[in-house]
Write an enzyme that holds these catalytic residues in place. Structure first.
Site, PDB file in Angstrom:
ATOM      1  N   ASP A 124       0.826  -1.203   0.000  1.00  0.00           N
ATOM      2  CA  ASP A 124       0.000   0.000   0.000  1.00  0.00           C
ATOM      3  C   ASP A 124       0.864   1.259   0.000  1.00  0.00           C
ATOM      4  O   ASP A 124       1.934   1.287   0.618  1.00  0.00           O
ATOM      5  CB  ASP A 124      -0.903  -0.001   1.238  1.00  0.00           C
ATOM      6  N   GLY A 125       0.392   2.292  -0.689  1.00  0.00           N
ATOM      7  CA  GLY A 125       1.040   3.594  -0.612  1.00  0.00           C
ATOM      8  C   GLY A 125       1.662   4.102  -1.893  1.00  0.00           C
ATOM      9  O   GLY A 125       2.287   5.166  -1.898  1.00  0.00           O
ATOM     10  N   ARG A 176       0.007   7.561  -2.887  1.00  0.00           N
ATOM     11  CA  ARG A 176       0.367   8.627  -1.944  1.00  0.00           C
ATOM     12  C   ARG A 176       1.843   9.012  -2.081  1.00  0.00           C
ATOM     13  O   ARG A 176       2.212  10.181  -1.975  1.00  0.00           O
ATOM     14  CB  ARG A 176       0.066   8.180  -0.511  1.00  0.00           C
ATOM     15  N   HIS A 210       3.158   3.620  -8.981  1.00  0.00           N
ATOM     16  CA  HIS A 210       3.030   2.207  -9.342  1.00  0.00           C
ATOM     17  C   HIS A 210       4.291   1.696 -10.026  1.00  0.00           C
ATOM     18  O   HIS A 210       4.713   0.555  -9.809  1.00  0.00           O
ATOM     19  CB  HIS A 210       1.808   2.010 -10.245  1.00  0.00           C
ATOM     20  N   TRP A 222     -11.022  -2.178  -9.275  1.00  0.00           N
ATOM     21  CA  TRP A 222     -11.709  -1.769 -10.503  1.00  0.00           C
ATOM     22  C   TRP A 222     -12.430  -0.435 -10.315  1.00  0.00           C
ATOM     23  O   TRP A 222     -12.775   0.233 -11.306  1.00  0.00           O
ATOM     24  CB  TRP A 222     -12.712  -2.834 -10.936  1.00  0.00           C
ATOM     25  N   LEU A 260      11.802 -20.291  -4.424  1.00  0.00           N
ATOM     26  CA  LEU A 260      10.714 -19.464  -3.921  1.00  0.00           C
ATOM     27  C   LEU A 260       9.522 -19.485  -4.876  1.00  0.00           C
ATOM     28  O   LEU A 260       9.691 -19.469  -6.096  1.00  0.00           O
ATOM     29  CB  LEU A 260      11.204 -18.024  -3.759  1.00  0.00           C
ATOM     30  N   ARG A 294       1.731  -5.128   6.107  1.00  0.00           N
ATOM     31  CA  ARG A 294       1.052  -4.091   5.336  1.00  0.00           C
ATOM     32  C   ARG A 294       1.853  -2.808   5.430  1.00  0.00           C
ATOM     33  O   ARG A 294       2.154  -2.333   6.525  1.00  0.00           O
ATOM     34  CB  ARG A 294      -0.373  -3.841   5.840  1.00  0.00           C
ATOM     35  N   ARG A 312      -5.416  -2.676   8.472  1.00  0.00           N
ATOM     36  CA  ARG A 312      -6.542  -3.548   8.131  1.00  0.00           C
ATOM     37  C   ARG A 312      -6.086  -4.544   7.079  1.00  0.00           C
ATOM     38  O   ARG A 312      -5.067  -4.347   6.413  1.00  0.00           O
ATOM     39  CB  ARG A 312      -7.729  -2.727   7.630  1.00  0.00           C
ATOM     40  N   LEU A 313      -6.874  -5.615   6.899  1.00  0.00           N
ATOM     41  CA  LEU A 313      -6.495  -6.685   5.976  1.00  0.00           C
ATOM     42  C   LEU A 313      -7.039  -6.479   4.568  1.00  0.00           C
ATOM     43  O   LEU A 313      -6.559  -7.101   3.618  1.00  0.00           O
ATOM     44  CB  LEU A 313      -6.969  -8.040   6.513  1.00  0.00           C
ATOM     45  N   SER A 314      -8.054  -5.629   4.431  1.00  0.00           N
ATOM     46  CA  SER A 314      -8.583  -5.269   3.109  1.00  0.00           C
ATOM     47  C   SER A 314      -8.891  -6.478   2.225  1.00  0.00           C
ATOM     48  O   SER A 314      -8.528  -6.515   1.045  1.00  0.00           O
ATOM     49  CB  SER A 314      -7.596  -4.331   2.393  1.00  0.00           C
TER      50      SER A 314
END
Length: 225
Positions: A12-13, A16, A29, A62, A124, A172, A178-180
């Site tokens: 996340d982020g 921002r 991104h 989406w 992996l 996260r 939160r797990l979203s």
């Protein structure tokens, strides 16, 4: 000592990060994609880590602006094509979880091609959650089973999920706690770590520190101390 065999990350982020630098969200991104490669390579060198699952595009994403979604689709396809040699060099097996049928035929083909060309890799496993939502995953699993039996067991449901491996460590980035809708079933007993670091600024060094803390946690899985 605990071993984080399965690490899951909510990346996340990105947006921002870009906005804080006066850049378009898409630049965040692009920067985030570079971090994916760095973290994947790092985990491929850690013999204790067997699987790395990254939340790349959720069923809710989406709802974002059309141009941003279109960019993400192009970025994902480019990332996979560019990353294939690195997967092979580092013995990384690529897998996608989620319902990829919503993607373009071209992107679906790219995903399937990279899966096939890395299927022999036994190091992996890098799993990208694409058009993924845990509730959707569980619902699809239940629907696939209900036609064959009325008594669904925990083992049957687990085996019908996209991801069949329990999460040891869930991280996260970006500050939210939160797990979203990410790996809810698999994270039933995962250790949760939240960091304010935005994903493009997340480093292998920070991951290493989290892993060091993880090794010292007493994991009881509901049992007594």
């Amino acid at each position: 000592m605990n071993k984080a065999r399965h690490i899951a990350i909510i990346m996340d982020g990105n947006g921002r990060w870009a906005e804080q630098q006066g850049k378009k969200r898409v630049k965040g991104h692009e920067a985030g994609a570079k971090v994916v490669k760095q973290i994947t390579t790092y985990c491929s060198k850690d013999e204790n880590v067997e699987r790395l699952t990254l939340y790349a595009f959720s069923t809710e994403n989406w709802k974002r602006p059309r141009l941003e979604v279109e960019f993400l689709m192009k970025l994902l396809e480019k990332y996979l094509k560019d990353e294939l040699p690195s997967y092979l060099e580092n013995n990384v097996k690529f897998e996608a979880i989620g319902d990829i049928r919503a993607f373009s035929k071209s992107l679906q083909k790219t995903i399937q091609t990279v899966e096939e060309k890395t299927a022999h890799c036994d190091g992996l496993v890098q799993s990208l959650a694409l058009n993924y939502g845990s509730q959707d995953e569980i619902l699809r699993a239940v629907n696939s089973l209900k036609e064959h039996t009325q008594n669904i067991t925990l083992e049957m449901l687990n085996n019908a999920l996209d991801c069949k491996v329990d999460v040891d460590l869930l991280i996260r980035t970006g500050g939210d706690k939160r797990l979203s809708n990410f790996l809810l079933w698999q994270s039933a007993y995962a250790e949760l770590f939240f960091t304010d670091t935005l994903w493009p600024d997340f480093t292998c060094k920070e991951l290493e520190k989290i892993l060091q803390k993880f090794t010292k946690i007493e994991r009881r899985f509901g049992g007594l101390k």
